[in-house]
Design a protein around this motif. Structure first.
Motif, mmCIF file in Angstrom:
data_model
loop_
_atom_site.group_PDB
_atom_site.id
_atom_site.type_symbol
_atom_site.label_atom_id
_atom_site.label_comp_id
_atom_site.label_asym_id
_atom_site.label_seq_id
_atom_site.Cartn_x
_atom_site.Cartn_y
_atom_site.Cartn_z
ATOM 1 N N GLU A 163 -5.275 8.132 4.970
ATOM 2 C CA GLU A 163 -5.080 6.903 4.204
ATOM 3 C C GLU A 163 -4.028 6.012 4.858
ATOM 4 O O GLU A 163 -4.129 4.777 4.813
ATOM 5 C CB GLU A 163 -4.685 7.240 2.774
ATOM 6 C CG GLU A 163 -4.784 6.051 1.838
ATOM 7 C CD GLU A 163 -4.395 6.392 0.417
ATOM 8 O OE1 GLU A 163 -4.444 5.482 -0.419
ATOM 9 O OE2 GLU A 163 -4.032 7.554 0.160
ATOM 10 N N ASN B 141 -4.177 2.821 -4.782
ATOM 11 C CA ASN B 141 -4.027 2.767 -3.327
ATOM 12 C C ASN B 141 -3.253 1.517 -2.930
ATOM 13 O O ASN B 141 -2.373 1.568 -2.078
ATOM 14 C CB ASN B 141 -5.401 2.767 -2.659
ATOM 15 C CG ASN B 141 -6.210 3.993 -3.023
ATOM 16 O OD1 ASN B 141 -5.665 5.082 -3.155
ATOM 17 N ND2 ASN B 141 -7.505 3.821 -3.202
ATOM 18 N N ARG B 142 -3.586 0.408 -3.557
ATOM 19 C CA ARG B 142 -2.793 -0.809 -3.428
ATOM 20 C C ARG B 142 -1.922 -0.906 -4.670
ATOM 21 O O ARG B 142 -2.410 -1.094 -5.772
ATOM 22 C CB ARG B 142 -3.695 -2.046 -3.311
ATOM 23 C CG ARG B 142 -2.921 -3.307 -2.933
ATOM 24 C CD ARG B 142 -3.804 -4.539 -2.967
ATOM 25 N NE ARG B 142 -4.071 -4.965 -4.350
ATOM 26 C CZ ARG B 142 -4.924 -5.934 -4.678
ATOM 27 N NH1 ARG B 142 -5.619 -6.543 -3.747
ATOM 28 N NH2 ARG B 142 -5.108 -6.274 -5.940
ATOM 29 N N TYR C 267 0.853 -1.189 0.000
ATOM 30 C CA TYR C 267 0.000 0.000 0.000
ATOM 31 C C TYR C 267 0.889 1.239 0.000
ATOM 32 O O TYR C 267 1.989 1.227 0.546
ATOM 33 C CB TYR C 267 -0.903 0.029 1.232
ATOM 34 C CG TYR C 267 -1.913 -1.083 1.298
ATOM 35 C CD1 TYR C 267 -3.022 -1.093 0.459
ATOM 36 C CD2 TYR C 267 -1.767 -2.133 2.204
ATOM 37 C CE1 TYR C 267 -3.958 -2.117 0.520
ATOM 38 C CE2 TYR C 267 -2.699 -3.158 2.271
ATOM 39 C CZ TYR C 267 -3.789 -3.141 1.422
ATOM 40 O OH TYR C 267 -4.709 -4.158 1.479
ATOM 41 N N SER C 268 0.390 2.324 -0.608
ATOM 42 C CA SER C 268 1.178 3.552 -0.661
ATOM 43 C C SER C 268 0.270 4.758 -0.442
ATOM 44 O O SER C 268 -0.245 5.345 -1.396
ATOM 45 C CB SER C 268 1.902 3.664 -2.016
ATOM 46 O OG SER C 268 2.841 4.712 -2.008
ATOM 47 N N TYR D 62 0.650 6.913 -7.751
ATOM 48 C CA TYR D 62 0.334 6.437 -6.397
ATOM 49 C C TYR D 62 1.152 7.222 -5.385
ATOM 50 O O TYR D 62 2.110 7.917 -5.721
ATOM 51 C CB TYR D 62 0.595 4.934 -6.265
ATOM 52 C CG TYR D 62 2.036 4.507 -6.482
ATOM 53 C CD1 TYR D 62 2.957 4.509 -5.444
ATOM 54 C CD2 TYR D 62 2.473 4.078 -7.742
ATOM 55 C CE1 TYR D 62 4.262 4.112 -5.641
ATOM 56 C CE2 TYR D 62 3.780 3.665 -7.941
ATOM 57 C CZ TYR D 62 4.670 3.674 -6.879
ATOM 58 O OH TYR D 62 5.973 3.282 -7.080
ATOM 59 N N LYS E 247 -5.538 -2.186 7.608
ATOM 60 C CA LYS E 247 -5.714 -3.307 6.692
ATOM 61 C C LYS E 247 -4.494 -4.226 6.716
ATOM 62 O O LYS E 247 -4.627 -5.461 6.708
ATOM 63 C CB LYS E 247 -5.948 -2.797 5.263
ATOM 64 C CG LYS E 247 -7.317 -2.205 5.036
ATOM 65 C CD LYS E 247 -7.568 -1.906 3.572
ATOM 66 C CE LYS E 247 -6.704 -0.778 3.067
ATOM 67 N NZ LYS E 247 -7.022 -0.409 1.661
ATOM 68 N N ASN F 226 -8.987 -0.585 -3.777
ATOM 69 C CA ASN F 226 -7.613 -0.703 -4.252
ATOM 70 C C ASN F 226 -7.185 0.456 -5.134
ATOM 71 O O ASN F 226 -5.992 0.631 -5.385
ATOM 72 C CB ASN F 226 -7.439 -2.016 -5.022
ATOM 73 C CG ASN F 226 -7.551 -3.227 -4.116
ATOM 74 O OD1 ASN F 226 -7.199 -3.165 -2.938
ATOM 75 N ND2 ASN F 226 -8.044 -4.334 -4.653
ATOM 76 N N VAL G 256 3.412 -1.125 3.983
ATOM 77 C CA VAL G 256 2.800 0.193 3.865
ATOM 78 C C VAL G 256 3.952 1.175 3.715
ATOM 79 O O VAL G 256 4.757 1.338 4.632
ATOM 80 C CB VAL G 256 1.943 0.549 5.096
ATOM 81 C CG1 VAL G 256 1.298 1.919 4.906
ATOM 82 C CG2 VAL G 256 0.877 -0.508 5.347
ATOM 83 N N ASP H 52 -4.639 2.120 5.680
ATOM 84 C CA ASP H 52 -3.751 1.091 5.124
ATOM 85 C C ASP H 52 -3.064 0.289 6.220
ATOM 86 O O ASP H 52 -2.883 -0.931 6.098
ATOM 87 C CB ASP H 52 -2.705 1.732 4.212
ATOM 88 C CG ASP H 52 -3.304 2.267 2.920
ATOM 89 O OD1 ASP H 52 -4.457 1.911 2.616
ATOM 90 O OD2 ASP H 52 -2.626 3.056 2.230
#
Length: 315
Positions: free
Chosen positions: A146, A229-230, A139-140, A202, A153, A186, A164, A150
């Motif tokens: 956010e 996002n992913r 994830y970024s 991203y 998750k 995502n 992350v 992330d």
């Protein structure tokens, strides 16, 4: 390792604060670092939960293997490390964690350009080398909100190696036209769905891309943005959603070779994409010591350069 305490909120401090919040209600959560406790925002965690804080010293490789051991014992280890020093841990991530099907969260600090920390500290390789790890998730986030989503998750979704990655410094101002509430998806798409030009990016690069999109619109060029996002694995529905674009431009604050831009291109080809595909990234180079703004301009990742790249390649 460039240990220094920053003043004011930043991605490192926000990470540390939220990890403390999660650890308050879940005694399985442990924090591991390698002589980067202060720089990665774990000072508060170390005081609140000393029995769950482990600083292994300047031994990043051991930090990953040790995290694997904690995972095997039923803990949820979060290994906080600068992107540049995670490079030392490739073998341990691959063999000691991924191959053993162990859950370890990698909190990758200082991802992307880090300016005057020097040539050896630029965090531009993590996405590329992590992309070769089976079942890895990356994830970024581009905002504090956010980052929280992330990290939650990463800790609680059923997975193995989850990273992350977030930039050095504070959150940048996202243009209000592109503000969003992270919804756990995502990817996000901003702008006119009918636009035939798509900008893909991203993380921290989302802000510069959003500014460029506004400038392009003012000059009569309509674009949409696909924000990943992913980052890994690339969601097939993300590439399918923009496969009808005539031009796709990918802007990545990382290396081109093996980066997310190449993974995205493979997915596009699998969907039979026939338009033009342009990549702007760090291509076969080491990023030199300079201010972050200078680095962005040097690699054509600042808003003005993005506008120029798009304008020159759609004629």
């Amino acid at each position: 390792t460039g240990e220094a305490k920053s003043s004011g909120p930043n991605f490192s401090s926000e990470f540390g604060k939220y990890l403390c919040t999660l650890a308050k209600d879940d005694s399985r959560i442990c924090a591991v670092t390698a002589a980067m406790g202060l720089g990665t925002g774990l000072e508060g965690f170390s005081k609140l939960y000393p029995e769950r804080f482990f600083d292994v010293g300047i031994a990043e490789e051991h930090g990953v293997t040790f995290s694997g051991g904690l995972s095997k014992g039923g803990k949820i280890p979060v290994f906080a490390v600068y992107s540049t020093f995670l490079q030392r841990c490739y073998d341990q991530i691959l063999h000691d964690v991924s191959m053993q099907h162990l859950k370890v969260v990698l909190a990758i600090d200082r991802a992307g350009f880090v300016g005057e920390d020097g040539r050896s500290h630029q965090g531009v390789f993590d996405v590329a080398f992590l992309s070769t790890v089976p079942k890895v998730i990356v994830y970024s986030p581009s905002s504090y909100a956010e980052l929280e989503k992330d990290l939650h998750k990463a800790i609680y979704e059923p997975s193995e190696v989850v990273a992350v990655r977030y930039p050095r410094g504070s959150q940048k101002q996202i243009p209000k036209e592109f503000e969003y509430t992270p919804d756990g998806g995502n990817y996000n798409i901003f702008g006119d769905d009918d636009a035939k030009i798509t900008l893909v990016t991203y993380g921290n690069m989302f802000i510069n891309t959003a500014k460029a999109a506004l400038a392009l619109k003012q000059s009569g060029i309509n674009v949409k943005i696909l924000k990943l996002n992913r980052v890994l694995p690339v969601d097939p529905s993300a590439t399918a959603a923009v496969a009808g674009s005539e031009h796709i431009f990918f802007f990545e604050e990382g290396v081109k070779n093996g980066g997310a831009c190449e993974r995205f291109a493979c997915r596009l080809l699998e969907h039979g994409y026939r338009g033009s595909y342009h990549v702007t990234a760090v291509d076969n180079d080491f990023v030199l010591h300079a201010s972050v703004d200078s680095q962005l301009r040097a690699y054509k990742l600042d808003p003005d350069s993005i506008v120029k790249t798009v304008t020159e390649n759609i004629r």
